[in-house]
Scaffold this active site. Sequence first.
Site, PDB file in Angstrom:
ATOM      1  N   CYS A 105       0.860  -1.205  -0.119  1.00  0.00           N
ATOM      2  CA  CYS A 105      -0.045   0.011   0.142  1.00  0.00           C
ATOM      3  C   CYS A 105       0.930   1.463   0.077  1.00  0.00           C
ATOM      4  O   CYS A 105       1.985   1.104   0.104  1.00  0.00           O
ATOM      5  CB  CYS A 105      -1.116   0.042   1.156  1.00  0.00           C
ATOM      6  SG  CYS A 105      -2.082  -1.473   1.424  1.00  0.00           S
ATOM      7  N   GLN A 106       0.199   2.309  -0.252  1.00  0.00           N
ATOM      8  CA  GLN A 106       0.941   3.765  -0.297  1.00  0.00           C
ATOM      9  C   GLN A 106       0.553   4.524   0.934  1.00  0.00           C
ATOM     10  O   GLN A 106      -0.782   4.695   1.131  1.00  0.00           O
ATOM     11  CB  GLN A 106       0.989   4.147  -1.673  1.00  0.00           C
ATOM     12  CG  GLN A 106       1.321   3.584  -2.778  1.00  0.00           C
ATOM     13  CD  GLN A 106       2.763   3.827  -2.882  1.00  0.00           C
ATOM     14  OE1 GLN A 106       3.381   5.065  -2.593  1.00  0.00           O
ATOM     15  NE2 GLN A 106       3.563   2.518  -3.225  1.00  0.00           N
TER      16      GLN A 106
END
Length: 277
Positions: A2-3
């Site tokens: 994820c970011q």
Amino acid sequence: MCQLLGMNCNVPTDICFSFAGFRARGGLTDHHRDGWGIAFFEGRGVRVFLDPAPSAHSPVAELVNRYPIRSLNVIAHIRKATQGDIRLENTHPFQRELWGRYWIFAHNGNLKDFAPRLSGRFLPVGSTDSELAFCHLLDTLAARFPAGKPAPAELHAALRELAREIGSRGEFNFLLSDGDWLFAHCSSRLCYIVRRAPFAEAHLADEDLTVDFRRLTGPQDRVAVIATTPLTDNEHWAQIPPGNLVAFRDGETVTLGETATVAQDYPRRGDDRSASA
């Protein structure tokens, strides 16, 4: 993975420039297509925008990108699902109340065989390991400090212990804020930049967009931006060493004690040394 994206400032600032590059990673320049969200603190209140659609193509993201909300603390997340279906209730960041303040949390990683016992005060709505970790984190803080929010150094020490405990179950990069402080824990990958005078131009890595901060800022302004990987390609971003918890306030890092969260930093059973806090 994820970011994560966070912003902490000493004056209310909009995140439109950083968000323009960040949202592109949700289905355009990267493959994270499983939802996104962003939370802005405004005084004691919080604006939260969530969408289980890819951020690069989300009308809600387009709204946020064109809406210059000014805030001292912002947390955003682009999801690549590992646990939990692609649903609104599983979309980060998550929000809860503790000690009369809203807390916002976003996590990047995968916690395996993680099943903490909760008191019932904080319960997950969705089915992610991330929301479960957030509930356990707040549950532990509430039990440890029943009289109210502790001093910053005590809070940092408690979060450091929790990062070590929860992180033993897997990757545990996270951003956490109550609107006063922003805490960033790096388990594997997280970096930041502090922009201050003299300001210069910045160019996004994921979009062909440049901004001249000299035109938009004052000489006393400070803005810290935290991201999974650098958002610009013409600035120097500092890497947070894996296994460290960093505190941000007023647009810069603040030393509240030891930052290491790796297991070796704590005494083993039978070791009479006390842990640093």
